[in-house]
Design a protein around this motif. Structure first.
Motif, short mmCIF file in Angstrom:
data_model
loop_
_atom_site.label_atom_id
_atom_site.label_comp_id
_atom_site.label_asym_id
_atom_site.label_seq_id
_atom_site.Cartn_x
_atom_site.Cartn_y
_atom_site.Cartn_z
N TRP A 155 0.84 -1.20 0.00
CA TRP A 155 0.00 0.00 0.00
C TRP A 155 0.88 1.26 0.00
O TRP A 155 0.62 2.21 -0.76
N TYR A 156 1.91 1.28 0.84
CA TYR A 156 2.77 2.46 0.90
C TYR A 156 3.63 2.59 -0.35
O TYR A 156 3.99 3.70 -0.75
N GLN A 157 3.97 1.48 -0.98
CA GLN A 157 4.70 1.56 -2.25
C GLN A 157 3.83 2.22 -3.31
O GLN A 157 4.31 3.05 -4.10
N LEU A 158 2.55 1.85 -3.31
CA LEU A 158 1.62 2.47 -4.27
C LEU A 158 1.46 3.96 -3.94
O LEU A 158 1.39 4.80 -4.86
N ALA A 159 1.40 4.29 -2.66
CA ALA A 159 1.32 5.70 -2.27
C ALA A 159 2.56 6.46 -2.70
O ALA A 159 2.49 7.62 -3.14
N SER A 160 3.72 5.83 -2.59
CA SER A 160 4.97 6.44 -3.04
C SER A 160 4.94 6.70 -4.55
O SER A 160 5.39 7.77 -5.03
N ASP A 161 4.40 5.75 -5.30
CA ASP A 161 4.30 5.94 -6.75
C ASP A 161 3.34 7.08 -7.10
O ASP A 161 3.56 7.81 -8.07
N ILE A 173 2.90 9.75 -5.34
CA ILE A 173 3.68 10.98 -5.11
C ILE A 173 4.60 11.25 -6.29
O ILE A 173 4.71 12.38 -6.78
N SER A 174 5.27 10.20 -6.76
CA SER A 174 6.18 10.36 -7.89
C SER A 174 5.44 10.85 -9.12
O SER A 174 5.94 11.71 -9.87
N ILE A 175 4.23 10.33 -9.34
CA ILE A 175 3.44 10.76 -10.51
C ILE A 175 3.03 12.22 -10.35
O ILE A 175 3.12 13.01 -11.31
N ARG A 176 2.59 12.59 -9.14
CA ARG A 176 2.15 13.98 -8.93
C ARG A 176 3.31 14.95 -9.14
O ARG A 176 3.16 15.98 -9.82
N ILE A 177 4.47 14.63 -8.59
CA ILE A 177 5.63 15.50 -8.75
C ILE A 177 6.06 15.54 -10.22
O ILE A 177 6.43 16.60 -10.76
N ALA A 178 5.99 14.38 -10.89
CA ALA A 178 6.36 14.32 -12.31
C ALA A 178 5.41 15.17 -13.16
O ALA A 178 5.83 15.84 -14.11
N GLU A 179 4.11 15.14 -12.83
CA GLU A 179 3.14 15.93 -13.59
C GLU A 179 3.40 17.42 -13.40
O GLU A 179 3.26 18.22 -14.35
N GLN A 180 3.76 17.81 -12.17
CA GLN A 180 4.09 19.22 -11.94
C GLN A 180 5.33 19.61 -12.74
O GLN A 180 5.37 20.72 -13.32
N ALA A 181 6.30 18.72 -12.80
CA ALA A 181 7.50 19.00 -13.58
C ALA A 181 7.19 19.09 -15.07
O ALA A 181 7.75 19.94 -15.78
N VAL A 182 6.30 18.23 -15.56
CA VAL A 182 5.89 18.29 -16.97
C VAL A 182 5.22 19.62 -17.27
O VAL A 182 5.47 20.25 -18.31
N GLN A 183 4.37 20.06 -16.35
CA GLN A 183 3.68 21.33 -16.58
C GLN A 183 4.66 22.49 -16.59
O GLN A 183 4.55 23.41 -17.43
N ARG A 184 5.66 22.48 -15.70
CA ARG A 184 6.67 23.55 -15.73
C ARG A 184 7.44 23.52 -17.04
O ARG A 184 7.74 24.57 -17.63
N ALA A 207 14.00 18.60 4.74
CA ALA A 207 13.60 18.40 3.34
C ALA A 207 12.55 19.40 2.92
O ALA A 207 12.57 19.91 1.78
N ARG A 208 11.63 19.72 3.81
CA ARG A 208 10.60 20.72 3.47
C ARG A 208 11.22 22.11 3.33
O ARG A 208 10.82 22.87 2.45
N GLU A 248 11.35 18.59 -4.13
CA GLU A 248 9.93 18.36 -3.85
C GLU A 248 9.64 16.87 -3.70
O GLU A 248 8.88 16.46 -2.81
N LEU A 249 10.22 16.08 -4.57
CA LEU A 249 10.01 14.64 -4.49
C LEU A 249 10.58 14.09 -3.18
O LEU A 249 9.94 13.27 -2.51
N ASN A 250 11.75 14.56 -2.80
CA ASN A 250 12.37 14.09 -1.57
C ASN A 250 11.56 14.46 -0.35
O ASN A 250 11.40 13.65 0.59
N ALA A 251 11.00 15.67 -0.31
CA ALA A 251 10.21 16.11 0.84
C ALA A 251 8.94 15.28 0.98
O ALA A 251 8.59 14.82 2.08
N ASP A 252 8.22 15.06 -0.12
CA ASP A 252 6.98 14.30 -0.04
C ASP A 252 7.23 12.83 0.29
O ASP A 252 6.50 12.22 1.07
N LEU A 253 8.28 12.27 -0.27
CA LEU A 253 8.60 10.88 0.03
C LEU A 253 9.07 10.72 1.48
O LEU A 253 8.80 9.70 2.12
N GLN A 254 9.77 11.71 2.00
CA GLN A 254 10.20 11.65 3.38
C GLN A 254 9.01 11.69 4.33
O GLN A 254 8.99 10.99 5.34
#
Length: 494
Positions: free
Chosen positions: A192-198, A200-211, A418-419, A457-463
């Motif tokens: 479950w937490y691995q899926l939650a980690s993924d 986060i990675s998708i959300r951060i990646a989408e923000q990076a794509v938008q930038r 990290a934050r 950002e990815l490091n802070a959310d994953l932490q």
């Protein structure tokens, strides 16, 4: 368009075999664990093991069941004779039976009877009439007996200790269900937490794509006015392509993690899941000593080992009893009857006029006792093994607790750092973007700062997620995870 038009399109899609995409199912950690526990075949195996243990108890209780035997038969025998006093033909009809009741003190109380009719024929002679005077003859005998072991079998440890061993086995089967459920809960938690980690990675990646898209759009406008070279626009395109690649990789990792969680729940691997994030609550980090005390009270593995130790000690007591000499005291008392009529012989069996009484001591010994002594040694080693396994389990519990507590203690300051870093990177990127628009910076520097922002950002959310996972793992290490989630295992709470 009219409503009937949309209805017609929907009906056409149905008949064409086109299905609308299913909505993702929302799921929190509690529901995921409950689903796994309800469906996983490992728990069904443990439930069957419990039924086997129950049948073992009934089998031991059957050791005190009375044993009844009965026999009825008839025979005829003709033999050559050398004297007129010898019968030339003997006909025998016999009815016999017995009952034996084992007692908890090790003794055996029994009763038996034998009733027969004998008819004999003699060679023709002057004495034949005298010899046939008591022919046929009816005999009846009734015996009561009691056998009591003085050494081996005294107090019947094979019954009492086997009953204790099987009751411990039943407790073991009950606890094994909870142990299995705990391991499934741990596997589900990690998935479950691995899926939650993924996520986060998708959300951060989408923000990076938008930038990256915003930067590319800005570069195209500037290129149109001749303010930048083509290489600057190409660099922005390369950045967008790299961020899309990161996004695709994040989606691929999530698909794999979702597959893993679905398989644990015995669902279609491609079933969509939307995680309901656990609320972040404040928690107190316990001392190692306090956490160990809680774990020693609640960890089912220790209760399981105690049940196994009880069973091993019972088996050791049985083995030691079997290593004793067989010395039994046997007492018998009975009646005897002989008559020319069937009724007279039957009634005479209940008269004490003709009786039988005996008292004896029986000795039975196996020279060397190699088998019995090997069984004792094996039982002692099995007991020692469980004690050693308990020490090993305590050590593993200490490791689990230390890992979780260390992660929590170091995780809090790491999360705060990290934050702060992520916020600093956001300010730095915004300032660099402003300088870039003013023509005081270059594209390479801007791309570099964007990458540093993405990483922070990815490091802070994953932490933050790691800290939450450590708190969950601490509850599991203490043995209170299922209890904290209000999950009960077939009536046997954790």
């Amino acid at each position: 368009m009219s409503i009937s038009f949309y209805r017609m399109i929907f009906t056409t899609l149905l008949f064409a075999g086109i299905t609308l995409p299913a909505m993702a199912e929302e799921m929190d950690l509690k529901r995921a664990i409950e689903t796994v526990i309800a469906k996983h075949p490992d728990l069904e195996i443990k439930r069957i093991d419990r039924q086997i243990a129950q049948s073992g108890i009934r089998s031991v209780e059957g050791m005190l069941d009375p044993v009844i035997t009965a026999r009825i038969g008839a025979s005829e025998e003709t033999t050559p004779t050398s004297s007129s006093f010898q019968p030339s033909e003997t006909r025998l009809g016999q009815l016999s039976g017995s009952i034996a009741k084992p007692l908890e003190n090790g003794g055996t109380l029994g009763a038996n009877f034998k009733y027969n009719r004998t008819s004999q024929a003699y060679p023709p002679s002057p004495l034949a009439a005298q010899l046939n005077a008591f022919n046929p003859a009816y005999r009846n005998q009734i015996n009561l007996n009691y056998r009591h072991p003085l050494l081996k079998g005294n107090d019947r440890p094979d019954y009492s200790q086997s009953l204790l061993a099987n009751e411990a086995g039943l407790r073991t089967a009950d606890l094994q269900q909870v142990v299995t459920a705990r391991m499934l809960a741990l596997n589900t938690t990690n998935a479950w937490y691995q899926l939650a980690s993924d996520d986060i990675s998708i959300r951060i990646a989408e923000q990076a794509v938008q930038r990256a898209r915003d930067l590319l759009a800005y570069q195209r406008v500037r290129e149109g006015f001749g303010l930048i070279e083509t290489a600057d626009r190409l660099q922005a395109e390369a950045l967008l392509a790299a961020r899309k690649t990161d996004q695709q990789r994040a989606h691929a990792r999530r698909a794999s993690s979702q597959n893993n969680l679905n398989r644990l729940m015995l669902r279609n691997p491609e079933s969509d899941i939307t995680l309901q994030n656990e609320p972040v609550t404040e928690f107190t980090i316990p001392s190692m000593q306090l956490a160990r005390e809680v774990a020693e009270q609640k960890r089912v593995e220790l209760k399981l080992l105690q049940a196994q130790l009880d069973s091993a000690e019972a088996q050791l007591a049985i083995a030691r009893n079997n290593d004793n000499m067989q010395l039994d005291l046997v007492a018998e008392i009975g009646t005897r009857a002989l008559d020319t009529s069937a009724g007279g012989a039957a009634a005479g069996g209940f008269s004490p006029n003709d009786h039988y009484a005996a008292l004896s001591v029986e000795l039975s010994e196996v020279l060397g006792r190699n088998s019995a002594r090997a069984a004792v040694r094996k039982a002692e080693l099995q007991r020692q093994r469980i004690i050693a396994q308990r020490a090993s389990t305590l050590e593993q519990i200490g490791n689990d607790l230390a890992t979780a507590i260390t992660s929590l203690r170091n995780g809090r300051p790491t999360l705060e750092a990290a934050r702060r870093q992520a916020e600093a990177e956001r300010r730095k990127f915004r300032a660099e973007m402003k300088r870039y628009r003013e023509g005081r910076s270059d594209t390479a520097t801007l791309v570099q700062f964007e990458g540093e922002l993405l990483s922070a950002e990815l490091n802070a959310d994953l932490q933050a997620l790691t800290l939450q996972l450590a708190a969950t793992q601490l509850r599991w290490a203490e043995g209170s995870l299922l209890e904290s989630l209000h999950i009960d295992i077939s009536g046997n709470g954790q």
